[in-house]
Design a protein around this motif. Structure first.
Motif, PDB file in Angstrom:
ATOM      1  N   GLY A   9      11.358  37.973   3.227  1.00 30.46           N
ATOM      2  CA  GLY A   9      12.803  38.095   3.077  1.00 30.46           C
ATOM      3  C   GLY A   9      13.352  39.196   3.972  1.00 30.46           C
ATOM      4  N   ALA A  10      14.420  39.830   3.532  1.00 28.00           N
ATOM      5  CA  ALA A  10      15.100  40.827   4.361  1.00 28.00           C
ATOM      6  C   ALA A  10      14.190  41.995   4.725  1.00 28.00           C
ATOM      7  CB  ALA A  10      16.344  41.338   3.633  1.00 28.00           C
ATOM      8  N   ILE A  11      13.522  42.579   3.761  1.00 27.06           N
ATOM      9  CA  ILE A  11      12.685  43.750   4.037  1.00 27.06           C
ATOM     10  C   ILE A  11      11.373  43.342   4.699  1.00 27.06           C
ATOM     11  CG2 ILE A  11      11.484  45.730   3.030  1.00 27.06           C
ATOM     12  CD1 ILE A  11      14.579  45.884   2.961  1.00 27.06           C
ATOM     13  N   GLY A  12      10.661  42.402   4.097  1.00 26.13           N
ATOM     14  CA  GLY A  12       9.389  41.960   4.670  1.00 26.13           C
ATOM     15  C   GLY A  12       9.555  41.321   6.036  1.00 26.13           C
ATOM     16  N   GLY A  13      10.600  40.503   6.185  1.00 22.53           N
ATOM     17  CA  GLY A  13      10.851  39.844   7.466  1.00 22.53           C
ATOM     18  C   GLY A  13      11.147  40.843   8.567  1.00 22.53           C
ATOM     19  N   THR A  14      11.981  41.831   8.253  1.00 21.87           N
ATOM     20  CA  THR A  14      12.316  42.854   9.240  1.00 21.87           C
ATOM     21  C   THR A  14      11.094  43.694   9.599  1.00 21.87           C
ATOM     22  OG1 THR A  14      14.588  42.947   8.434  1.00 21.87           O
ATOM     23  CG2 THR A  14      13.826  44.826   9.720  1.00 21.87           C
ATOM     24  N   THR A  15      10.361  44.124   8.589  1.00 21.79           N
ATOM     25  CA  THR A  15       9.155  44.920   8.826  1.00 21.79           C
ATOM     26  C   THR A  15       8.171  44.161   9.703  1.00 21.79           C
ATOM     27  OG1 THR A  15       9.411  46.022   6.686  1.00 21.79           O
ATOM     28  CG2 THR A  15       7.225  46.106   7.702  1.00 21.79           C
ATOM     29  N   GLY A  16       7.888  42.919   9.330  1.00 20.51           N
ATOM     30  CA  GLY A  16       6.935  42.109  10.087  1.00 20.51           C
ATOM     31  C   GLY A  16       7.402  41.795  11.489  1.00 20.51           C
ATOM     32  N   VAL A  26       0.671  39.613  13.134  1.00 21.03           N
ATOM     33  CA  VAL A  26       1.329  39.542  11.829  1.00 21.03           C
ATOM     34  C   VAL A  26       1.246  38.127  11.270  1.00 21.03           C
ATOM     35  CG1 VAL A  26       3.562  39.771  10.657  1.00 21.03           C
ATOM     36  CG2 VAL A  26       2.904  41.424  12.413  1.00 21.03           C
ATOM     37  N   LEU A  27       1.009  38.044   9.962  1.00 24.95           N
ATOM     38  CA  LEU A  27       1.052  36.791   9.216  1.00 24.95           C
ATOM     39  C   LEU A  27       1.983  36.990   8.031  1.00 24.95           C
ATOM     40  CD1 LEU A  27      -0.070  33.918   8.401  1.00 24.95           C
ATOM     41  CD2 LEU A  27      -1.774  35.175   7.057  1.00 24.95           C
ATOM     42  N   PHE A  28       2.944  36.059   7.845  1.00 22.33           N
ATOM     43  CA  PHE A  28       3.822  36.108   6.684  1.00 22.33           C
ATOM     44  C   PHE A  28       3.301  35.168   5.610  1.00 22.33           C
ATOM     45  CE2 PHE A  28       6.918  37.431   9.940  1.00 22.33           C
ATOM     46  CZ  PHE A  28       7.384  38.588   9.336  1.00 22.33           C
ATOM     47  N   VAL A  29       3.372  35.618   4.349  1.00 24.17           N
ATOM     48  CA  VAL A  29       3.087  34.770   3.192  1.00 24.17           C
ATOM     49  C   VAL A  29       4.341  34.804   2.335  1.00 24.17           C
ATOM     50  CG1 VAL A  29       1.647  34.408   1.162  1.00 24.17           C
ATOM     51  CG2 VAL A  29       0.628  35.343   3.254  1.00 24.17           C
ATOM     52  N   ASP A  30       4.919  33.630   2.070  1.00 26.80           N
ATOM     53  CA  ASP A  30       6.141  33.556   1.278  1.00 26.80           C
ATOM     54  C   ASP A  30       6.063  32.349   0.355  1.00 26.80           C
ATOM     55  OD1 ASP A  30       9.063  34.957   1.587  1.00 26.80           O
ATOM     56  OD2 ASP A  30       9.204  32.914   0.789  1.00 26.80           O
ATOM     57  N   VAL A  31       6.669  32.447  -0.820  1.00 26.36           N
ATOM     58  CA  VAL A  31       6.616  31.349  -1.788  1.00 26.36           C
ATOM     59  C   VAL A  31       7.641  30.261  -1.513  1.00 26.36           C
ATOM     60  CG1 VAL A  31       5.652  32.783  -3.625  1.00 26.36           C
ATOM     61  CG2 VAL A  31       8.120  32.528  -3.443  1.00 26.36           C
ATOM     62  N   VAL A  32       8.617  30.524  -0.658  1.00 30.89           N
ATOM     63  CA  VAL A  32       9.670  29.542  -0.385  1.00 30.89           C
ATOM     64  C   VAL A  32       9.260  28.696   0.823  1.00 30.89           C
ATOM     65  CG1 VAL A  32      12.113  29.207   0.131  1.00 30.89           C
ATOM     66  CG2 VAL A  32      11.392  31.121  -1.323  1.00 30.89           C
ATOM     67  N   GLN A  33       8.895  27.445   0.566  1.00 29.01           N
ATOM     68  CA  GLN A  33       8.396  26.561   1.609  1.00 29.01           C
ATOM     69  C   GLN A  33       9.388  26.414   2.765  1.00 29.01           C
ATOM     70  OE1 GLN A  33       5.171  24.935   1.602  1.00 29.01           O
ATOM     71  NE2 GLN A  33       5.792  24.829   3.737  1.00 29.01           N
ATOM     72  N   GLU A  34      10.691  26.347   2.443  1.00 28.75           N
ATOM     73  CA  GLU A  34      11.702  26.195   3.494  1.00 28.75           C
ATOM     74  C   GLU A  34      11.698  27.392   4.456  1.00 28.75           C
ATOM     75  OE1 GLU A  34      12.372  25.831   0.207  1.00 28.75           O
ATOM     76  OE2 GLU A  34      12.525  23.645   0.155  1.00 28.75           O
ATOM     77  N   HIS A  35      11.501  28.594   3.917  1.00 33.62           N
ATOM     78  CA  HIS A  35      11.427  29.792   4.774  1.00 33.62           C
ATOM     79  C   HIS A  35      10.206  29.728   5.685  1.00 33.62           C
ATOM     80  CE1 HIS A  35      13.870  32.385   1.690  1.00 33.62           C
ATOM     81  NE2 HIS A  35      14.567  31.390   2.205  1.00 33.62           N
ATOM     82  N   VAL A  36       9.078  29.366   5.090  1.00 33.75           N
ATOM     83  CA  VAL A  36       7.832  29.255   5.861  1.00 33.75           C
ATOM     84  C   VAL A  36       7.988  28.218   6.967  1.00 33.75           C
ATOM     85  CG1 VAL A  36       5.406  28.525   5.692  1.00 33.75           C
ATOM     86  CG2 VAL A  36       6.374  30.084   3.985  1.00 33.75           C
ATOM     87  N   ASP A  37       8.552  27.070   6.633  1.00 35.62           N
ATOM     88  CA  ASP A  37       8.748  26.014   7.638  1.00 35.62           C
ATOM     89  C   ASP A  37       9.659  26.487   8.769  1.00 35.62           C
ATOM     90  OD1 ASP A  37       7.145  24.349   6.109  1.00 35.62           O
ATOM     91  OD2 ASP A  37       8.847  23.250   5.228  1.00 35.62           O
ATOM     92  N   ALA A  38      10.753  27.182   8.423  1.00 37.37           N
ATOM     93  CA  ALA A  38      11.689  27.662   9.445  1.00 37.37           C
ATOM     94  C   ALA A  38      11.043  28.703  10.354  1.00 37.37           C
ATOM     95  CB  ALA A  38      12.937  28.246   8.778  1.00 37.37           C
TER      96      ALA A  38
END
Length: 92
Positions: A9-16, A26-38
């Protein structure tokens, strides 16, 4: 070493994104499939004082995490989604 950001999200996305722009793996792990797909399709764009897009991989926790090569995990999970993930991480 790969740095895994839990919560894109806002904090994790910016940091990463800033870590990736600095050359970190960097690898992101997020529970929202739409965010991961985007993120996987278009990259992650930061706007504001600095504006840039980084191409970084993202997965959901439903994918077997061992196969993802997590590296150093960094928790950025908001409180409304279960609290800070660092509180659940085992020591060491």
């Amino acid at each position: 070493m790969r740095i895994t950001i839990v919560g894109a999200g806002a904090i994790g996305g910016t940091t990463g994104a800033f870590l990736a722009r600095a050359g970190e793996d960097v690898l992101f792990v997020d529970v929202v499939q739409e965010h991961v797909d985007a993120i996987n399709r278009r990259g992650l764009t930061i706007t504001g004082r600095d504006e840039f897009t980084v191409q970084v991989p993202a997965i959901t926790p439903r994918r077997p995490l061992r196969s993802a090569g997590l590296g150093l995990p960094v928790g950025e999970v908001p409180a409304h989604r279960g609290g800070a993930s660092s509180h659940r991480a085992p020591p060491g």
